[in-house]
Design a protein around this motif. Structure first.
Motif, PDB file in Angstrom:
ATOM      1  N   ALA A 158       0.851  -1.193   0.000  1.00  0.00           N
ATOM      2  CA  ALA A 158       0.000   0.000   0.000  1.00  0.00           C
ATOM      3  C   ALA A 158       0.884   1.240   0.000  1.00  0.00           C
ATOM      4  CB  ALA A 158      -0.923  -0.006   1.214  1.00  0.00           C
ATOM      5  N   ALA A 159       1.965   1.165   0.764  1.00  0.00           N
ATOM      6  CA  ALA A 159       2.913   2.285   0.776  1.00  0.00           C
ATOM      7  C   ALA A 159       3.550   2.476  -0.601  1.00  0.00           C
ATOM      8  CB  ALA A 159       3.986   2.049   1.833  1.00  0.00           C
ATOM      9  N   VAL A 160       3.823   1.368  -1.280  1.00  0.00           N
ATOM     10  CA  VAL A 160       4.432   1.476  -2.618  1.00  0.00           C
ATOM     11  C   VAL A 160       3.502   2.246  -3.558  1.00  0.00           C
ATOM     12  CG1 VAL A 160       5.099   0.154  -4.677  1.00  0.00           C
ATOM     13  CG2 VAL A 160       5.902  -0.568  -2.421  1.00  0.00           C
ATOM     14  N   HIS A 161       2.225   1.879  -3.564  1.00  0.00           N
ATOM     15  CA  HIS A 161       1.314   2.630  -4.442  1.00  0.00           C
ATOM     16  C   HIS A 161       1.186   4.082  -3.993  1.00  0.00           C
ATOM     17  CE1 HIS A 161      -1.717   4.040  -7.015  1.00  0.00           C
ATOM     18  NE2 HIS A 161      -2.628   4.119  -6.057  1.00  0.00           N
ATOM     19  N   ASN A 162       1.179   4.298  -2.681  1.00  0.00           N
ATOM     20  CA  ASN A 162       1.095   5.680  -2.207  1.00  0.00           C
ATOM     21  C   ASN A 162       2.319   6.480  -2.647  1.00  0.00           C
ATOM     22  OD1 ASN A 162       1.246   7.893   0.141  1.00  0.00           O
ATOM     23  ND2 ASN A 162      -0.861   7.211  -0.208  1.00  0.00           N
ATOM     24  N   LEU A 163       3.479   5.843  -2.656  1.00  0.00           N
ATOM     25  CA  LEU A 163       4.670   6.526  -3.167  1.00  0.00           C
ATOM     26  C   LEU A 163       4.475   6.906  -4.630  1.00  0.00           C
ATOM     27  CD1 LEU A 163       7.608   4.426  -1.636  1.00  0.00           C
ATOM     28  CD2 LEU A 163       6.999   6.791  -1.086  1.00  0.00           C
ATOM     29  N   ALA A 164       3.851   6.003  -5.398  1.00  0.00           N
ATOM     30  CA  ALA A 164       3.622   6.314  -6.817  1.00  0.00           C
ATOM     31  C   ALA A 164       2.776   7.573  -6.956  1.00  0.00           C
ATOM     32  CB  ALA A 164       2.953   5.144  -7.525  1.00  0.00           C
ATOM     33  N   ARG A 165       1.754   7.702  -6.125  1.00  0.00           N
ATOM     34  CA  ARG A 165       0.894   8.899  -6.206  1.00  0.00           C
ATOM     35  C   ARG A 165       1.660  10.168  -5.866  1.00  0.00           C
ATOM     36  NH1 ARG A 165      -4.854   7.329  -3.408  1.00  0.00           N
ATOM     37  NH2 ARG A 165      -5.686   6.215  -5.198  1.00  0.00           N
ATOM     38  N   THR A 166       2.398  10.112  -4.762  1.00  0.00           N
ATOM     39  CA  THR A 166       3.091  11.333  -4.329  1.00  0.00           C
ATOM     40  C   THR A 166       4.223  11.684  -5.280  1.00  0.00           C
ATOM     41  OG1 THR A 166       2.555  10.730  -2.069  1.00  0.00           O
ATOM     42  CG2 THR A 166       4.193  12.464  -2.369  1.00  0.00           C
ATOM     43  N   PHE A 167       5.005  10.671  -5.665  1.00  0.00           N
ATOM     44  CA  PHE A 167       6.085  10.950  -6.621  1.00  0.00           C
ATOM     45  C   PHE A 167       5.513  11.432  -7.954  1.00  0.00           C
ATOM     46  CE2 PHE A 167       9.087   7.843  -4.301  1.00  0.00           C
ATOM     47  CZ  PHE A 167       9.821   8.864  -3.727  1.00  0.00           C
ATOM     48  N   ALA A 168       4.345  10.923  -8.329  1.00  0.00           N
ATOM     49  CA  ALA A 168       3.738  11.376  -9.592  1.00  0.00           C
ATOM     50  C   ALA A 168       3.534  12.883  -9.566  1.00  0.00           C
ATOM     51  CB  ALA A 168       2.412  10.665  -9.831  1.00  0.00           C
ATOM     52  N   ALA A 169       3.032  13.380  -8.431  1.00  0.00           N
ATOM     53  CA  ALA A 169       2.819  14.822  -8.315  1.00  0.00           C
ATOM     54  C   ALA A 169       4.148  15.570  -8.256  1.00  0.00           C
ATOM     55  CB  ALA A 169       1.997  15.113  -7.066  1.00  0.00           C
ATOM     56  N   GLU A 170       5.061  15.024  -7.471  1.00  0.00           N
ATOM     57  CA  GLU A 170       6.342  15.706  -7.248  1.00  0.00           C
ATOM     58  C   GLU A 170       7.167  15.791  -8.534  1.00  0.00           C
ATOM     59  OE1 GLU A 170       7.887  14.193  -3.494  1.00  0.00           O
ATOM     60  OE2 GLU A 170       9.880  14.810  -4.098  1.00  0.00           O
ATOM     61  N   LEU A 171       7.091  14.747  -9.357  1.00  0.00           N
ATOM     62  CA  LEU A 171       7.985  14.681 -10.518  1.00  0.00           C
ATOM     63  C   LEU A 171       7.324  15.125 -11.822  1.00  0.00           C
ATOM     64  CD1 LEU A 171       9.849  11.353  -9.681  1.00  0.00           C
ATOM     65  CD2 LEU A 171      10.367  13.697  -8.980  1.00  0.00           C
ATOM     66  N   ALA A 172       6.017  15.372 -11.787  1.00  0.00           N
ATOM     67  CA  ALA A 172       5.340  15.820 -13.016  1.00  0.00           C
ATOM     68  C   ALA A 172       5.983  17.078 -13.610  1.00  0.00           C
ATOM     69  CB  ALA A 172       3.846  16.039 -12.744  1.00  0.00           C
ATOM     70  N   PRO A 173       6.361  18.057 -12.793  1.00  0.00           N
ATOM     71  CA  PRO A 173       6.992  19.246 -13.396  1.00  0.00           C
ATOM     72  C   PRO A 173       8.284  18.927 -14.142  1.00  0.00           C
ATOM     73  CG  PRO A 173       6.284  19.716 -11.143  1.00  0.00           C
ATOM     74  CD  PRO A 173       6.145  18.233 -11.344  1.00  0.00           C
ATOM     75  N   ALA A 174       8.926  17.816 -13.789  1.00  0.00           N
ATOM     76  CA  ALA A 174      10.151  17.415 -14.495  1.00  0.00           C
ATOM     77  C   ALA A 174       9.836  16.532 -15.703  1.00  0.00           C
ATOM     78  CB  ALA A 174      11.077  16.660 -13.534  1.00  0.00           C
ATOM     79  N   GLY A 175       8.538  16.332 -16.000  1.00  0.00           N
ATOM     80  CA  GLY A 175       8.150  15.516 -17.156  1.00  0.00           C
ATOM     81  C   GLY A 175       8.318  14.025 -16.904  1.00  0.00           C
ATOM     82  N   ILE A 176       8.271  13.639 -15.645  1.00  0.00           N
ATOM     83  CA  ILE A 176       8.470  12.221 -15.297  1.00  0.00           C
ATOM     84  C   ILE A 176       7.173  11.657 -14.720  1.00  0.00           C
ATOM     85  CG2 ILE A 176       9.712  10.651 -13.732  1.00  0.00           C
ATOM     86  CD1 ILE A 176      12.108  12.629 -13.971  1.00  0.00           C
ATOM     87  N   ARG A 177       6.768  10.499 -15.222  1.00  0.00           N
ATOM     88  CA  ARG A 177       5.549   9.833 -14.737  1.00  0.00           C
ATOM     89  C   ARG A 177       5.912   8.715 -13.747  1.00  0.00           C
ATOM     90  NH1 ARG A 177       3.491   6.735 -17.873  1.00  0.00           N
ATOM     91  NH2 ARG A 177       5.177   6.565 -19.384  1.00  0.00           N
ATOM     92  N   VAL A 178       4.996   8.478 -12.814  1.00  0.00           N
ATOM     93  CA  VAL A 178       5.222   7.404 -11.828  1.00  0.00           C
ATOM     94  C   VAL A 178       3.911   6.650 -11.623  1.00  0.00           C
ATOM     95  CG1 VAL A 178       6.121   6.814  -9.552  1.00  0.00           C
ATOM     96  CG2 VAL A 178       6.833   8.958 -10.630  1.00  0.00           C
ATOM     97  N   ASN A 179       3.938   5.357 -11.867  1.00  0.00           N
ATOM     98  CA  ASN A 179       2.760   4.508 -11.663  1.00  0.00           C
ATOM     99  C   ASN A 179       3.186   3.241 -10.926  1.00  0.00           C
ATOM    100  OD1 ASN A 179       0.483   5.801 -13.329  1.00  0.00           O
ATOM    101  ND2 ASN A 179       2.203   5.790 -14.774  1.00  0.00           N
ATOM    102  N   SER A 180       2.188   2.518 -10.424  1.00  0.00           N
ATOM    103  CA  SER A 180       2.496   1.194  -9.864  1.00  0.00           C
ATOM    104  C   SER A 180       1.705   0.139 -10.622  1.00  0.00           C
ATOM    105  CB  SER A 180       2.191   1.137  -8.372  1.00  0.00           C
ATOM    106  OG  SER A 180       0.823   1.366  -8.117  1.00  0.00           O
ATOM    107  N   VAL A 181       2.170  -1.089 -10.469  1.00  0.00           N
ATOM    108  CA  VAL A 181       1.472  -2.232 -11.032  1.00  0.00           C
ATOM    109  C   VAL A 181       1.187  -3.167  -9.862  1.00  0.00           C
ATOM    110  CG1 VAL A 181       3.606  -3.498 -11.585  1.00  0.00           C
ATOM    111  CG2 VAL A 181       1.566  -3.916 -12.923  1.00  0.00           C
ATOM    112  N   SER A 182       0.000  -3.774  -9.872  1.00  0.00           N
ATOM    113  CA  SER A 182      -0.359  -4.697  -8.788  1.00  0.00           C
ATOM    114  C   SER A 182      -0.634  -6.084  -9.351  1.00  0.00           C
ATOM    115  CB  SER A 182      -1.594  -4.186  -8.033  1.00  0.00           C
ATOM    116  OG  SER A 182      -1.225  -3.273  -7.030  1.00  0.00           O
TER     117      SER A 182
END
Ligand SMILES: NC(=O)c1ccc[n+]([C@@H]2O[C@H](COP(=O)([O-])OP(=O)(O)OC[C@H]3O[C@@H](n4cnc5c(N)ncnc54)[C@H](OP(=O)(O)O)[C@@H]3O)[C@@H](O)[C@H]2O)c1
Length: 255
Positions: A158-182
């Motif tokens: 659950a923490a891994v997916h939550n990291l994907a959400r937060t990093f997605a927001a944090e890194l979007a300005p750098a043009g980087i996407r972050v997702n998880s797979v379950s």
């Protein structure tokens, strides 16, 4: 399809199972692949099997729970390829059983590898990632549906997916996407170790609407999609690859 021509992808836990299947898939699509894991002999065997001619696979023994190993891994990638286009933070461990029987060491190990290891893999790879880069983090179906033997493991995922959400927001300005797979029940060494015995496969397949365990290649296809430009407008999501395990009770098991 050649969505990864000349692109460089790091796969942690890349010598076996879902990581190895993803490496094979990305190589077929033109990538240069870096495999990291703790056991050098497994890494070398994987590299030989994947890329007999040499040249497009590099292996780096590294424990993702050790920050200095990750630093060495990133230096090696920079020397070999100069940067990274995608990372599959796939390395993970599971210890399964009633939560009251989980040792303190097992709890620490699960969190050190699955949570801190993924967090640091992303943070330490970042300086190598260019615009248009993508991270895919390997979570688990257990973050969506309780499994009595998996309290610590499921919480870590659950923490891994939550990291994907937060990093997605944090890194979007750098043009980087972050997702998880379950992934659901996928037939790998981890699955077999956690589910020994001749009845495990039939028992678990009976919970899956599509009626079978998953194959690592089926997860690899989803990871390749999320890491590719085909997923250019997708970030902060979790893609469940489980034959319907989380979504529905199988026909025939409804009573
Ligand atoms: N199979 C399933 O049913 C299933 C379901 C949901 C999620 N997953 C997730 O899928 C991922 C891959 O697992 P798998 O099923 O493919 O099993 P696997 O074949 O056992 O793969 C796990 C890989 O992680 C590596 N690893 C473990 N700890 C590590 C560490 N500290 N540092 C670096 N590498 C490490 C292992 O290599 P070394 O031991 O050599 O380091 C191994 O190559 C895991 O994150 C797992 O939680 C699997």
């Amino acid at each position: 399809m050649e969505r990864f021509t000349n692109k460089t992808v790091l796969i942690t836990g890349g010598a076996t199972g879902i990581g190895l299947a993803t490496a094979r898939r990305l190589l077929e699509e033109g990538a240069y692949v870096v495999l990291a894991g703790r056991r050098p002999e497994r890494l070398e065997a994987a590299a030989r099997a994947l890329d007999a001619d040499g040249g497009r696979v590099a292996t780096v023994p590294a424990d993702v729970a050790e920050p200095t190993d990750l630093d060495r891994l990133m230096r090696r990638i920079e020397t070999w390829r100069g940067g990274l286009n995608a990372v599959f933070a796939n390395a993970g461990v599971g210890v399964f059983g009633p939560s009251g029987q989980l040792s303190a060491d097992d709890l620490d190990r699960i969190l050190d590898v699955n949570v801190k290891g993924v967090f640091r893999t992303v943070r330490k790879a970042l300086p190598l990632m260019g615009d248009g880069g993508a991270f895919v983090l390997n979570a688990s179906w257990t973050l969506h549906r309780g499994l009595p033997v998996a309290a610590a493991y499921a919480a870590s995922k659950a923490a891994v997916h939550n990291l994907a959400r937060t990093f997605a927001a944090e890194l979007a300005p750098a043009g980087i996407r972050v997702n998880s797979v379950s992934p659901g029940y996928i037939d790998t060494e981890m699955y077999r170790a956690a589910n020994p015995g001749p009845d495990a496969e039939a028992r678990d397949a009976a919970q899956v609407p599509l009626g079978a365990l998953g194959h690592p290649d089926e997860v690899a296809a989803a990871v390749a999609f999320l890491a590719s430009d085909d997923a250019a407008y997708i970030t902060g999501q979790d893609l469940i690859v489980d034959g319907g395990l989380v979504a529905a009770v199988p026909t025939g098991a409804e009573k």
